[in-house]
Scaffold this active site. Structure first.
Site, PDB file in Angstrom:
ATOM      1  N   SER A 665       0.737  -1.035  -0.009  1.00  0.00           N
ATOM      2  CA  SER A 665       0.179  -0.036   0.114  1.00  0.00           C
ATOM      3  C   SER A 665       0.848   1.415   0.049  1.00  0.00           C
ATOM      4  CB  SER A 665      -0.882   0.029   1.080  1.00  0.00           C
ATOM      5  OG  SER A 665      -0.231  -0.143   2.545  1.00  0.00           O
ATOM      6  N   LYS A 708      -6.364   4.584   8.374  1.00  0.00           N
ATOM      7  CA  LYS A 708      -5.156   5.431   7.839  1.00  0.00           C
ATOM      8  C   LYS A 708      -5.488   6.825   7.691  1.00  0.00           C
ATOM      9  CE  LYS A 708      -3.140   1.570   5.226  1.00  0.00           C
ATOM     10  NZ  LYS A 708      -2.682   1.198   3.896  1.00  0.00           N
TER      11      LYS A 708
END
Length: 828
Positions: A665, A708
């Protein structure tokens, strides 16, 4: 360079959080007088369970897989309860003494509810026989018969003895009966000789006496033979009398048994063996001679005989191994502690004189025996942890027989008087509950597993979010409210729980099926409402319960926030820097996941071409992260090395990372970072970025997007929101957004932004503010003045510098001087 003229899409509050409209929560429709325990949205698992329970063949046991909290155990219990009610109740099992092989107790199956009664009847029979046999053998009639037989025997022996005396007298001998037998005594002058008198006789007289004795010896031997014959006949007659009387008493006592159990052949066979053994061991029921002689105040009563020498009636006792008297239908056993003995049964021990001893009455049933004819529910992890349990369970299920073994004997730990109980035929359906990981491990590495567990019931962790599933949530919450005695929920409270269900699975179009978690939230929201003295549970109470649930586990996150505040962790959110970027990472601690920004840096320089992953060099990089770095190399070469190699040396580092990095990611962040370093273009540090990139520069979705974003928001808020702060995410992750209330409020006030992107170029332009540019096939270059044009020139300028350096080096080299070989010969 050209600045980007594109206006990138920013998500609004409706796009980052899907609310549940209160009108979708129809409380009136779900008001019930009784709780509803229907299974919610597990069609695949339900079908598999029905199939497994319906097929009554060996091997069709069920493995129930799925994440914890999806209601697997509750569903199984509900299914088994319905199925078991329609099944026949299995019979009872007992262990009895094996008269032919005492070391192997005999297992017998009886009709349901018979075992305890049969045991009681046998105990009463022993007490009855103890009294009746003693009374019978002490009766006047029996004593008369015995005395008559003994007297007749004595008369016969007396007559024979009289005849022997007469015969001996004719030979001048007398006859005397002693303990050693018949003794002949010489008679001289009408007087028996003593040993002293005999020793004083002359040798001639002694020879004459011995000659006469030898003539008498055959008569004495014949007498002894006849006496023994009489005694044997008497003994046989006495035994026959005893046997006839014992047979009569025992037969009369067994008549009720024979009538009651005439339909059970195995019981009749056992009673026949009991009768034979009883008649062979009648003395166990009779008092010892010492007791008879000592009758009086201190004499022992018949019922207390067994107390003197242990239990002489032990062979006739019954060990009730499994009693299904209270069972309605098939038994359902849920074994929460499946140790070896709890599961398979055990043989208990007594210690006598330092040696462990046992008997058939000390055989105890385990869960498998109690579940025989029904269902046994086990936890996969528990049975794999317990020593010897998994291998023994497989052996039992393959053989369809339950062997009761002793682990101590197997490993020679204890010196025991060993028993080998007969195995019991086993007909049990095992339901094993565990995770997908355990299922895959067993399926791949245990060849017996798929033969024993042919049915897999897979419980899904999520379901579609629709009116039907919202109704299911309302039904579930209504049931829990009644069962847990909670305050009633209003529409807003249930809507908040529905939204929480989507947040758990990080998907606006899905709801979690982890109903144990939903149940916990209802209980905690009830506490919040009662604490505030409200009569109903509303949205505010649910949200407070969720916040406090998060706060209880957020100690580590708070420590990290504190380190950011004290600048122990170096993160900038209000500057522009070259070769630095804020990537987004997720920390998972089991009960809590939270996001934290991580500072990623890059340096480019002249050197060996390629991207050096410092994390990999330090053995802190996982396989997926290494793969991502390789994809970056591929994309850069495919983009900027279309005509000639793009010689770039770059190092990438996750600063202040000490625990390792994995996942792909961060590849989008790393790509933008390398481009920034090559072009010397600063990156806005107020923008966090996450996303995976493929070889074509397409952005791919990632996990943990909510955590996140919320983690980066907290950091930006800590440093002060500038209005430019926000996060770049893959466009595919929009449907996964369920951001918390604080982030949504900042988005609504345009203090924080979410930018979805689909290409790497879009992310680069957002971070730098410069137009990336496109490749012109005709001109063989990127658009003039674009950022990629600058990068392309810099990459290939380095290549030209290298060529020019080689030319200069070649030009400055001195020409080689070729010397002629000397033709002179060396003089020696």
């Amino acid at each position: 360079m050209k600045r980007s003229a594109l206006r990138f899409r920013r998500l609004n509050t409706e796009e980052v959080y899907r609310t549940c409209e209160q009108k979708l929560v129809e409380l009136d429709k779900h008001k019930r007088s009784e709780p509803n325990y229907d299974i919610i949205s597990q069609v695949r698992a339900v079908r598999a369970i029905n199939l497994g329970l319906g097929i009554q063949k060996p091997g069709y046991n069920i493995y129930v897989a799925g994440v914890q909290g999806t209601g697997k155990t509750s569903v199984i219990r509900s299914f088994l309860k319905k199925t078991a009610e329609t099944c026949p109740t299995p019979g009872d099992w007992i262990y009895v003494y094996n008269f032919k092989n005492p070391e192997s107790p005999h297992a017998m199956e009886l009709k349901t509810g018979i075992a305890k009664r049969f045991k009681k009847q046998m105990d009463e029979l022993m007490e009855q026989l103890t009294v009746e046999l003693v009374d019978a053998f002490q009766s006047e009639e029996y004593e008369t018969n015995v005395n008559s037989t003994v007297n007749a025997s004595n008369e016969k022996k007396a007559k024979l003895f009289s005849e022997l005396e007469k015969t001996a007298k004719t030979k001048n001998f007398g006859v005397k009966s002693t303990r050693m037998g018949i003794v002949t005594v010489p008679i001289v002058e009408g007087k028996p000789l003593s040993e002293k008198d005999y020793s004083e006789l002359s040798d001639e007289q002694k020879e004459k006496i011995e000659a006469e004795r030898n003539l008498l010896e055959p008569e004495v031997l014949d007498f002894a033979r006849k006496v023994r014959s009489i005694e044997n006949d008497t003994k046989n007659k006495l035994e026959e009398l005893q046997s006839e009387l014992g047979d009569y008493v025992v037969s009369q006592a067994l008549i009720p048994f024979l009538k009651e159990y005439e339909s059970q052949k195995n019981v009749l066979e056992y009673l026949d063996e009991v009768k034979k053994h009883l008649l062979e061991n009648l003395n166990d029921f009779l008092p010892d001679e010492e007791d008879v002689e000592g009758e009086g105040e201190d004499s022992v009563t018949p019922s207390s005989y067994h107390l003197k020498k242990g239990d002489p009636h032990l062979p006739y006792r019954i060990n009730v191994f499994v009693d299904n008297t209270e069972i309605k239908g098939a038994p359902i056993i849920i074994e929460n502690n499946p140790t070896f003995y709890n599961l398979f049964g055990k043989i208990e021990k007594n210690i006598e004189y330092g040696v462990y001893t046992t008997d058939f009455k000390m055989i105890k049933a385990g869960s498998l025996a109690r579940a025989n004819g029904g269902y046994l529910v086990l936890n996969a992890l528990d049975i794999l942890r317990a020593p010897q349990v998994w291998d023994t369970l497989k052996r039992v299920m393959k053989n369809q027989k339950l062997f009761i073994e002793d682990l101590g004997e197997q490993y020679s730990i204890l010196a025991t008087s060993g028993l080998r109980p007969e195995p019991i035929p086993l007909n049990v359906k095992i339901i094993l509950i565990g995770s997908d990981w355990i299922y895959r491990m067993l399926y791949q590495h245990d060849e017996d597993f798929n033969k024993i567990f042919k049915i897999k019931a897979d419980f899904d962790a999520q379901m579609d979010r629709s009116q039907k599933t919202i109704d299911n949530y309302v039904e579930f919450i209504s049931t829990r409210t009644k069962v847990e005695n909670l305050l009633p929920f209003d529409e807003s409270g249930i809507a908040a729980i529905v939204e929480f269900g989507s947040r758990i699975v990080d998907d606006q179009d899905k709801l979690t099926t982890r109903f144990s978690l939903i149940k916990d939230i209802t209980i905690e929201a009830d506490f919040m409402a009662k604490e505030q003295k409200n009569k109903k549970i509303a949205r505010s109470h649910v949200e407070k319960a969720i916040d406090e649930r998060y706060a209880r586990s957020a100690a580590i996150e708070d420590h990290i926030i504190e380190m950011l505040e004290r600048k122990d962790i170096i993160i900038s959110t209000n500057s522009r820097r070259v070769g630095e970027i804020n990537g987004l990472a997720v920390y998972s601690l089991g009960d809590l996941s939270f996001g934290v920004p991580t500072r990623i840096t890059c340096r480019t320089y002249k050197g060996k071409p390629g991207i050096l992953n410092i994390e990999r060099e330090a053995s802190l990089s996982g396989k997926l992260h290494n793969k991502g770095v390789s994809i970056l190399t591929s994309w850069i070469n495919a983009t900027f090395a279309r005509k000639s190699p793009a010689n770039v040396a770059a190092t990438i580092c996750f600063e202040q990372n000490y625990n390792g990095v994995d996942g792909d990611s961060a590849t989008l962040a790393e790509l933008c970072l390398i481009l920034s370093s090559i072009a010397n273009i600063p990156i806005d540090q107020g923008i966090g970025i996450t996303g995976s990139v493929n070889q074509f520069g397409e952005i791919q979705p990632i996990g943990g997007v909510n955590e996140k974003i919320e983690g980066f928001f907290k950091t930006c808020k800590l440093h002060g929101l500038t209005g430019r702060n926000g996060c770049i995410i893959p466009v595919q992750n929009i449907k996964h957004l369920m951001l918390n209330r604080e982030v949504r409020e900042a988005i609504e006030k345009e203090q924080f932004h979410i930018w979805p992107v689909s290409k790497a170029e879009e992310a680069f332009e957002l971070l730098t503010g410069f137009y990336s540019g496109t490749w012109d096939e005709k001109k063989g270059r990127f658009e003039e003045g674009s950022a990629f044009d600058k990068i392309y020139k810099m990459l290939h300028q380095k290549s030209e510098d290298k060529k020019e350096k080689i030319k200069k080096k070649t030009a400055t080299k001195k020409p080689k001087v070729t010397r002629k070989k000397s033709t002179r010969k060396n003089l020696v």
